[in-house]
Design a protein around this motif. Sequence first.
Motif, PDB file in Angstrom:
ATOM      1  N   TYR A 221       0.841  -1.194   0.000  1.00  0.00           N
ATOM      2  CA  TYR A 221       0.000   0.000   0.000  1.00  0.00           C
ATOM      3  C   TYR A 221       0.876   1.245   0.000  1.00  0.00           C
ATOM      4  N   SER A 222       1.870   1.191  -0.841  1.00  0.00           N
ATOM      5  CA  SER A 222       2.847   2.284  -0.897  1.00  0.00           C
ATOM      6  C   SER A 222       3.232   2.528  -2.352  1.00  0.00           C
ATOM      7  N   TYR A 223       3.615   3.778  -2.630  1.00  0.00           N
ATOM      8  CA  TYR A 223       4.067   4.092  -3.981  1.00  0.00           C
ATOM      9  C   TYR A 223       5.282   3.277  -4.371  1.00  0.00           C
ATOM     10  N   SER A 225       5.871   0.170  -3.517  1.00  0.00           N
ATOM     11  CA  SER A 225       5.638  -1.265  -3.368  1.00  0.00           C
ATOM     12  C   SER A 225       5.677  -2.006  -4.701  1.00  0.00           C
TER      13      SER A 225
ATOM     14  N   ILE B  64      -0.914  10.192  -5.375  1.00  0.00           N
ATOM     15  CA  ILE B  64      -0.866   9.350  -4.188  1.00  0.00           C
ATOM     16  C   ILE B  64       0.537   9.309  -3.599  1.00  0.00           C
ATOM     17  N   GLU B  68       1.082   9.953   0.311  1.00  0.00           N
ATOM     18  CA  GLU B  68       1.832   9.022   1.152  1.00  0.00           C
ATOM     19  C   GLU B  68       3.020   9.738   1.797  1.00  0.00           C
ATOM     20  N   ARG B  72       3.181  10.154   5.789  1.00  0.00           N
ATOM     21  CA  ARG B  72       4.227   9.449   6.540  1.00  0.00           C
ATOM     22  C   ARG B  72       5.218  10.425   7.162  1.00  0.00           C
ATOM     23  N   MET B  93      -7.404   6.844   3.268  1.00  0.00           N
ATOM     24  CA  MET B  93      -6.467   7.596   4.106  1.00  0.00           C
ATOM     25  C   MET B  93      -6.495   7.050   5.538  1.00  0.00           C
ATOM     26  N   TRP B  96      -4.363   4.002   5.809  1.00  0.00           N
ATOM     27  CA  TRP B  96      -2.954   4.408   5.846  1.00  0.00           C
ATOM     28  C   TRP B  96      -2.568   4.922   7.244  1.00  0.00           C
ATOM     29  N   TRP B 100       0.300   3.531   9.643  1.00  0.00           N
ATOM     30  CA  TRP B 100       1.459   4.329  10.057  1.00  0.00           C
ATOM     31  C   TRP B 100       1.517   4.545  11.577  1.00  0.00           C
ATOM     32  N   ASP B 165      -6.212  16.431   0.485  1.00  0.00           N
ATOM     33  CA  ASP B 165      -6.161  15.848  -0.861  1.00  0.00           C
ATOM     34  C   ASP B 165      -7.000  16.743  -1.762  1.00  0.00           C
ATOM     35  N   VAL B 224       9.534   8.640  -1.727  1.00  0.00           N
ATOM     36  CA  VAL B 224       8.336   9.292  -1.184  1.00  0.00           C
ATOM     37  C   VAL B 224       8.683  10.422  -0.223  1.00  0.00           C
TER      38      VAL B 224
END
Lengths: 386, 386, 386, 386
Positions: A221-223, A225, B64, B68, B72, B93, B96, B100, B165, B224
């Motif tokens: 669930y990550s860019y 990944s 995205i 992210e 994060r 979200m 996520w 996290w 967003d 990221v």
Amino acid sequence: MRAPDFTLAAGPTMASGRTLDALGSQIVYHLDPVFLETFRRTTEKAAAFFRTTNDMLLLQGEGILALEGAGRSLVTPGMHVLNLVQGVYGKGMGSWLTAWGAVLHEIEVDYDDAVDPDAVDAYLAEHPEIELVTVVHSETPSGTISDCSRIGPIAHRHGALTLVDALSSIGGVPFEADEWQLDVCVSGGQKCLGGPVGATMVSVSPAAWERMLANPLAPRYSYVSLIDWKEGWLENGTFPFTPSVTDVVGLEAALDQMLEEGVDASIARHARSAAVTRAGVRAMGLSLWPRSEAISGNPITAVRVPEGIVHTQLSAHIRERYGVMLSTGQGAGNIIHIGHMGPTATGLYPIVGLTALGSGLRDLGVEVDLGAGIDAAMAEYGRTAG
Amino acid sequence: MRAPDFTLAAGPTMASGRTLDALGSQIVYHLDPVFLETFRRTTEKAAAFFRTTNDMLLLQGEGILALEGAGRSLVTPGMHVLNLVQGVYGKGMGSWLTAWGAVLHEIEVDYDDAVDPDAVDAYLAEHPEIELVTVVHSETPSGTISDCSRIGPIAHRHGALTLVDALSSIGGVPFEADEWQLDVCVSGGQKCLGGPVGATMVSVSPAAWERMLANPLAPRYSYVSLIDWKEGWLENGTFPFTPSVTDVVGLEAALDQMLEEGVDASIARHARSAAVTRAGVRAMGLSLWPRSEAISGNPITAVRVPEGIVHTQLSAHIRERYGVMLSTGQGAGNIIHIGHMGPTATGLYPIVGLTALGSGLRDLGVEVDLGAGIDAAMAEYGRTAG
Amino acid sequence: MRAPDFTLAAGPTMASGRTLDALGSQIVYHLDPVFLETFRRTTEKAAAFFRTTNDMLLLQGEGILALEGAGRSLVTPGMHVLNLVQGVYGKGMGSWLTAWGAVLHEIEVDYDDAVDPDAVDAYLAEHPEIELVTVVHSETPSGTISDCSRIGPIAHRHGALTLVDALSSIGGVPFEADEWQLDVCVSGGQKCLGGPVGATMVSVSPAAWERMLANPLAPRYSYVSLIDWKEGWLENGTFPFTPSVTDVVGLEAALDQMLEEGVDASIARHARSAAVTRAGVRAMGLSLWPRSEAISGNPITAVRVPEGIVHTQLSAHIRERYGVMLSTGQGAGNIIHIGHMGPTATGLYPIVGLTALGSGLRDLGVEVDLGAGIDAAMAEYGRTAG
Amino acid sequence: MRAPDFTLAAGPTMASGRTLDALGSQIVYHLDPVFLETFRRTTEKAAAFFRTTNDMLLLQGEGILALEGAGRSLVTPGMHVLNLVQGVYGKGMGSWLTAWGAVLHEIEVDYDDAVDPDAVDAYLAEHPEIELVTVVHSETPSGTISDCSRIGPIAHRHGALTLVDALSSIGGVPFEADEWQLDVCVSGGQKCLGGPVGATMVSVSPAAWERMLANPLAPRYSYVSLIDWKEGWLENGTFPFTPSVTDVVGLEAALDQMLEEGVDASIARHARSAAVTRAGVRAMGLSLWPRSEAISGNPITAVRVPEGIVHTQLSAHIRERYGVMLSTGQGAGNIIHIGHMGPTATGLYPIVGLTALGSGLRDLGVEVDLGAGIDAAMAEYGRTAG
């Protein structure tokens, strides 16, 4: 400042009209059936380019995205990893491995040299705890090549997986993902394909997937990944997020041209441009950065900048006065590049690079025999002309 | 299958010829002085688009990536976060945030509704431990808008930062990053700008930077990472890695057109296209997905698909028979979209979408008064014509 | 065969990305208000390019269309015309004049020479019956220039009109339609503008119009008619027939770039590229075709092909082996060209031409000192660098 | 004013992305081997498009160039010519014929009607002195079609040659140059091919060549000469002058798409778009200009403008308010067109045209049932959908 007349850098490099047309074609919705089909085809073409039957992923960003994604998927804290270092890109991978918790082993050589596969063999024999070997096939900033054709099988023999940065190598030097037993390979559009920066290809072997899926810290669930793309695209035909339509379409066009020409023909073309360039550099009285021709890569000719001149100063002068963009060593040393990748690994582009370099050095007070350089380059050109 | 004649989806959407020309322009080296200047200019133009004096970053991937990266960077384990949920993007979200390590608070409403700012105010009053509010300005799949003009100041009054967003909202509905006191805002090229997917804009307030820099888990040396771009580009004019030259150049072209038209004029244009579309949908006898006009976004008109028909089946039929690509609810419900974003938020594009939708439904057995729909749409068009 | 890497010919020549974008922009209806405005603007820009306040027409075809149209409009059977011949284009005009019924007078010199304006003066003094002087400003096939700055005023002093073929001269060498008192001047897109072939500019003085309108044989209701465009476009804003939308739009883009750069700056750029090329040609041991530098044009460097080699054979060999398209003398002699027009009159393009030419001749057995040529060329480059 | 969103005119019309890419591709020298090959291939493809084995020429300008060139080559003073007139284009040919010295015979009908082939038969029977029949296959301004499938054989039976203006017909309605025994046929890029204006195709039968070569007044050494191209290109592979590289390359791309689709499929597509448009026009309460469906052409739907409104006023209003460019009758009558040619003879483009037309008329006070029009149009669309 005006746009450059010529970009003869270490990538991004100039693209063909056909690739540019593709990049400029009307944007479609990512779930349009036409784009879904484009994405599928491009994946297949990338696999043909890598010469692999492993899974192929298209990641939506520059190559470093795939290197990070692959590394973080493979590495678990405490894992022993052998990192081969012959330049700044290899060195950077070591920093990452440490940050990700690996126990770092390194074989490091001077940045104008290449790691000896026999040394890798010996090291792995002494360190059976090593589970992964990381290697940069083409060290872009220093223009050197490592011998992955041997490193891959050696690693496998010792039970280690391989993670290969092949960003600037495939299409320019021989590369055989499967025959060389390479587990995870990363390449990009903006080097020998002469395409866009924003789409990256990564191949993953079954053994590498097994390791990644077993890794609880592998990005999900990550860019970054890889698993998201496996579970999304490969297994279900869905995208984890909106892919970069323009870059994918451009990448396909670049791959089409590569495959129509033939990867071997492309390699031969890059080899010839490199030979022409090296002959010119030497005859001008300059020194190549790599210690030997054997480890000089075809995509980039790295030239040692004479003492008293700083590489970035030199490239800025050349860009301004001659309209030619050459790149530099980016921390690897006082190096300037004549790139010959993609469409610029053709015909007389190397002469443009040599003339710009030689003239620029002269302007800064270096004695350069430009004429001899061009003579030698064209003599080499003649030797290999069809 | 043939390429679509029209893409009237929720983004990516059709680009103008000028944007496509930029995307298809010759690729330059990322350290070419011309590109460095392009990058700097584009950053400034993005800030004008957001109406902010905060720092602006251009991230090299789809939106995205920035969500992210921002999330994060801001979130530390145990931090209390209030996530506002009125659709699948907001819901994601929340997943996520949990992953996290945040302590998740949510105000969730039905996906055809919008969170009431007063409820946010009340919740934050009761939960002073909340340090961050996350909100989706335009819930793309369900076509609804949240009232960030009130949520931003409310959050600030309670001492919480905001992460917004705004992917599909800026340029299509009013947006004021600074006036609304929004700390981190993310938007992309492929929505109301009618540009490329692969370059994303994110604004960061000083307070948000403070939080990120203090966070030991904030991504660094990562694709990221926002901090990498702050320390690289903003502070030293260097890139952490090769940016996606093509996408950045395309984004600048799209921003140029937006700023030449004027953001307010663009919003008015999107508002008019949405009004025309909504009038047509209703007069055809169909229902809008959003509960009220007040919460309907201008960029996307979300239409409730009549019972017995599945949205993806409907869009596939329309695409095949009419050459028009409409998008669907992507998990938010049985929804089909008529997108009117960028160049398609102009003139008669909404009529194309209405005709495709009405005819497609008729083909599948739904009674639709297509003619009444077009009449009503054009009557609305007439009311607002210059 | 692959497309050329470089076109360094006597026109058509390579176009800039911006011009190509314009040529590839969506076609609009010729009566669209946007195109009417484009046509009007382009006409004005062409006049600025010619430096004239005379009427300017855009004809819809290659330059020869305008030469024919102008000549047939001006010439009546029995009219005495002085045709200046220093190359094949001038010679061809003589054939036309005869065919149209003129009484032909010619001053002809060798095709590596230029007509002496004093000779024109003397001839006109002796032949007061001459009503028209026809002259080629830049004899493309032989790369020579005639001195229109003197010929124009001389003709006027003797009561004769002038018809000037300035196809390959304007933008590359000084040209002043009004200051030089030139009545009808023709230029095209595909030479120093680096634009399309299919749109041609022609300026007409009031005296020339008077003559044309009085000529019962002047073409009317014809593709070659100038009067149709005067009565249609200039007087009524209507087109005699559908203009070539694409070519006109491309021509405007090329003119925009020319005028933004400044015509004088463009001339200086062409002059420098020509000087660099000539220095290289001589130092390689080759001979320029024009008898002297004074009559050598900036847009094209015409080189004498060594005996035993045929120009077309040489250019075909160079095209195939080096991917560079050079043009040849087309009947003017055993000549090969290095064109430097438009975008190729920039930076290191001349080096590409010199290398291709020198190497090609070597391949065919000619002793050429390529290295000395490049050295000399770059020394000249250095002398004039900013 | 902004560029139009849609051009639905009688040509030039919108081009496909692929055609535009070709028009925007790098310009090459006209004698480059790649262009020579392009020119040869394009000639062959044009012949396939015409369905002829006669000689095919590519002329370098708009269609009228070829009509003039063919007419002036065929006609000798005193020759009896039968000109069929059912619109302004046919009428214009009569003026030309007179100017060229022909003895003019005309069969003329109202401009909303078509000449009856039987009348032609009868006329030719009575006038055996007639050597040439001139006919417009598709009268663009009035949207009518003449029956060339009968007129060709009738003319031949009576020993007359035919000269056919097929500019806007081929690819949109059935056309068989050989089967219909048509001697000289002219078509252009900017109509059903959706391509550039500046390249025109003309086929010439052996009998027509015989006549032209025997004609001492046939243009030679002229821009309008067909014989120059025969003797140059067809017989010797040389160009009489520099062809319009961009237009030829664009024409080939347009022909490629036509031939890949299949000419019959293209005709069916145009027929369907025309049927949809006609159904809509009628249901809106408007009248078609042509007297009957049988003589209505597929490429252009000509609509009678209601009394009190002037066609050009109407189209200007529609262009400004709806961003749609419709064309008008150009002297044939108070007519407005919805063009559906090339890429716009597809999918929902006719709906855009109908909506623009209906709404524009309403704005000007005409009672129009727009909704009924769209309903009827889409019902027709449904009848013929795949």
